[in-house]
Design a protein around this motif. Structure first.
Motif, PDB file in Angstrom:
ATOM      1  N   SER A  42       0.841  -1.200   0.000  1.00 46.96           N
ATOM      2  CA  SER A  42       0.000   0.000   0.000  1.00 46.96           C
ATOM      3  C   SER A  42       0.879   1.255   0.000  1.00 46.96           C
ATOM      4  O   SER A  42       2.006   1.245   0.489  1.00 46.96           O
ATOM      5  N   PHE A  43       0.315   2.321  -0.570  1.00 45.80           N
ATOM      6  CA  PHE A  43       1.039   3.589  -0.647  1.00 45.80           C
ATOM      7  C   PHE A  43       0.025   4.724  -0.698  1.00 45.80           C
ATOM      8  O   PHE A  43      -1.143   4.519  -0.997  1.00 45.80           O
ATOM      9  N   LEU A  44       0.488   5.933  -0.398  1.00 51.03           N
ATOM     10  CA  LEU A  44      -0.381   7.104  -0.295  1.00 51.03           C
ATOM     11  C   LEU A  44      -0.114   8.067  -1.446  1.00 51.03           C
ATOM     12  O   LEU A  44       1.025   8.461  -1.687  1.00 51.03           O
ATOM     13  N   VAL A  45      -1.198   8.435  -2.152  1.00 49.29           N
ATOM     14  CA  VAL A  45      -1.105   9.312  -3.311  1.00 49.29           C
ATOM     15  C   VAL A  45      -1.961  10.546  -3.108  1.00 49.29           C
ATOM     16  O   VAL A  45      -3.112  10.451  -2.684  1.00 49.29           O
ATOM     17  N   ALA A  46      -1.401  11.713  -3.431  1.00 52.44           N
ATOM     18  CA  ALA A  46      -2.173  12.959  -3.507  1.00 52.44           C
ATOM     19  C   ALA A  46      -2.523  13.154  -4.978  1.00 52.44           C
ATOM     20  O   ALA A  46      -1.640  13.131  -5.834  1.00 52.44           O
ATOM     21  N   LEU A  47      -3.809  13.336  -5.258  1.00 51.86           N
ATOM     22  CA  LEU A  47      -4.274  13.533  -6.623  1.00 51.86           C
ATOM     23  C   LEU A  47      -4.871  14.926  -6.748  1.00 51.86           C
ATOM     24  O   LEU A  47      -5.896  15.227  -6.154  1.00 51.86           O
ATOM     25  N   LEU A  48      -4.202  15.788  -7.498  1.00 50.15           N
ATOM     26  CA  LEU A  48      -4.678  17.157  -7.723  1.00 50.15           C
ATOM     27  C   LEU A  48      -5.294  17.221  -9.107  1.00 50.15           C
ATOM     28  O   LEU A  48      -4.589  17.303 -10.109  1.00 50.15           O
ATOM     29  N   GLU A  49      -6.602  17.137  -9.141  1.00 48.27           N
ATOM     30  CA  GLU A  49      -7.355  17.094 -10.398  1.00 48.27           C
ATOM     31  C   GLU A  49      -8.711  17.729 -10.159  1.00 48.27           C
ATOM     32  O   GLU A  49      -9.410  17.357  -9.225  1.00 48.27           O
ATOM     33  N   ASP A  50      -9.075  18.715 -10.989  1.00 50.28           N
ATOM     34  CA  ASP A  50     -10.352  19.395 -10.774  1.00 50.28           C
ATOM     35  C   ASP A  50     -11.481  18.881 -11.667  1.00 50.28           C
ATOM     36  O   ASP A  50     -12.621  19.296 -11.517  1.00 50.28           O
ATOM     37  N   GLU A  51     -11.197  17.955 -12.558  1.00 48.57           N
ATOM     38  CA  GLU A  51     -12.231  17.362 -13.394  1.00 48.57           C
ATOM     39  C   GLU A  51     -12.725  16.080 -12.710  1.00 48.57           C
ATOM     40  O   GLU A  51     -11.986  15.089 -12.625  1.00 48.57           O
ATOM     41  N   PRO A  52     -13.957  16.078 -12.179  1.00 48.82           N
ATOM     42  CA  PRO A  52     -14.445  14.931 -11.396  1.00 48.82           C
ATOM     43  C   PRO A  52     -14.371  13.581 -12.103  1.00 48.82           C
ATOM     44  O   PRO A  52     -13.985  12.586 -11.487  1.00 48.82           O
ATOM     45  N   SER A  53     -14.707  13.524 -13.377  1.00 48.19           N
ATOM     46  CA  SER A  53     -14.682  12.230 -14.070  1.00 48.19           C
ATOM     47  C   SER A  53     -13.257  11.705 -14.225  1.00 48.19           C
ATOM     48  O   SER A  53     -13.010  10.496 -14.108  1.00 48.19           O
ATOM     49  N   HIS A  54     -12.300  12.598 -14.463  1.00 47.28           N
ATOM     50  CA  HIS A  54     -10.902  12.174 -14.566  1.00 47.28           C
ATOM     51  C   HIS A  54     -10.400  11.677 -13.213  1.00 47.28           C
ATOM     52  O   HIS A  54      -9.707  10.656 -13.136  1.00 47.28           O
ATOM     53  N   ALA A  55     -10.753  12.405 -12.167  1.00 45.29           N
ATOM     54  CA  ALA A  55     -10.329  12.019 -10.817  1.00 45.29           C
ATOM     55  C   ALA A  55     -10.890  10.650 -10.440  1.00 45.29           C
ATOM     56  O   ALA A  55     -10.173   9.806  -9.889  1.00 45.29           O
ATOM     57  N   THR A  56     -12.159  10.418 -10.753  1.00 47.80           N
ATOM     58  CA  THR A  56     -12.798   9.137 -10.425  1.00 47.80           C
ATOM     59  C   THR A  56     -12.094   7.984 -11.124  1.00 47.80           C
ATOM     60  O   THR A  56     -11.814   6.944 -10.512  1.00 47.80           O
ATOM     61  N   LEU A  57     -11.805   8.149 -12.402  1.00 44.05           N
ATOM     62  CA  LEU A  57     -11.131   7.097 -13.162  1.00 44.05           C
ATOM     63  C   LEU A  57      -9.733   6.819 -12.601  1.00 44.05           C
ATOM     64  O   LEU A  57      -9.345   5.666 -12.405  1.00 44.05           O
ATOM     65  N   MET A  58      -8.985   7.866 -12.314  1.00 46.65           N
ATOM     66  CA  MET A  58      -7.638   7.672 -11.774  1.00 46.65           C
ATOM     67  C   MET A  58      -7.682   7.062 -10.380  1.00 46.65           C
ATOM     68  O   MET A  58      -6.881   6.171 -10.063  1.00 46.65           O
ATOM     69  N   GLU A  59      -8.603   7.526  -9.550  1.00 49.83           N
ATOM     70  CA  GLU A  59      -8.734   6.954  -8.204  1.00 49.83           C
ATOM     71  C   GLU A  59      -9.006   5.462  -8.273  1.00 49.83           C
ATOM     72  O   GLU A  59      -8.436   4.677  -7.502  1.00 49.83           O
ATOM     73  N   TYR A  60      -9.877   5.054  -9.182  1.00 42.75           N
ATOM     74  CA  TYR A  60     -10.198   3.633  -9.331  1.00 42.75           C
ATOM     75  C   TYR A  60      -8.930   2.831  -9.623  1.00 42.75           C
ATOM     76  O   TYR A  60      -8.649   1.823  -8.969  1.00 42.75           O
ATOM     77  N   HIS A  61      -8.164   3.262 -10.609  1.00 45.76           N
ATOM     78  CA  HIS A  61      -6.966   2.512 -10.992  1.00 45.76           C
ATOM     79  C   HIS A  61      -5.868   2.594  -9.942  1.00 45.76           C
ATOM     80  O   HIS A  61      -5.135   1.619  -9.734  1.00 45.76           O
ATOM     81  N   LEU A  62      -5.771   3.704  -9.265  1.00 45.35           N
ATOM     82  CA  LEU A  62      -4.787   3.819  -8.187  1.00 45.35           C
ATOM     83  C   LEU A  62      -5.119   2.862  -7.042  1.00 45.35           C
ATOM     84  O   LEU A  62      -4.228   2.194  -6.516  1.00 45.35           O
ATOM     85  N   THR A  63      -6.381   2.778  -6.671  1.00 44.14           N
ATOM     86  CA  THR A  63      -6.760   1.851  -5.593  1.00 44.14           C
ATOM     87  C   THR A  63      -6.543   0.407  -6.024  1.00 44.14           C
ATOM     88  O   THR A  63      -6.194  -0.443  -5.197  1.00 44.14           O
TER      89      THR A  63
END
Length: 121
Positions: A3-24
């Protein structure tokens, strides 16, 4: 990979959701920040393994933000770029991933950056 901790700075909700899914899926705990200011308020109190920044954050000079961030942290920074913004030329801890990118490229770049961080720690 553990496990690791990521800060995601993204203001487009759909892009953030997709990246969060793959990061998790890769084992990350993701803290999402839609604005650079909200991230900077807590950045010094949390030890991230990776900081992912969109170069299209609204109301933010990406060049100034990345330059300042690079000077205050040794955490790897992954900049998701459209290529329209000026790049920070650093040999320390900044990697660029050009948009549009494939999910495979994204995951591979994240894994490479995090493995380097976990090796150093």
């Amino acid at each position: 990979m553990g496990s690791f901790l990521v800060a995601l700075l993204e203001d487009e909700p759909s892009h953030a959701t997709l990246m969060e899914y793959h990061l998790t899926q890769l084992g990350a705990e993701v803290l999402h920040y839609p604005e650079a200011d909200s991230f900077l308020e807590i950045e010094t109190r949390i030890s991230f393994h990776l900081i992912i920044v969109s170069d299209q954050l609204q109301n933010e000079s990406t060049l100034a933000f990345i330059t300042a961030l690079e000077q205050q942290t040794t955490t790897p920074i992954l900049v998701l770029t459209t290529g329209r913004q000026q790049r920070v030329h650093s040999e320390k801890n900044i990697t660029y991933l050009d948009k549009p990118f494939s999910i495979h490229e994204f995951r591979q770049t994240v894994e490479t950056s995090v493995k380097q961080t976990l090796t150093i720690i």
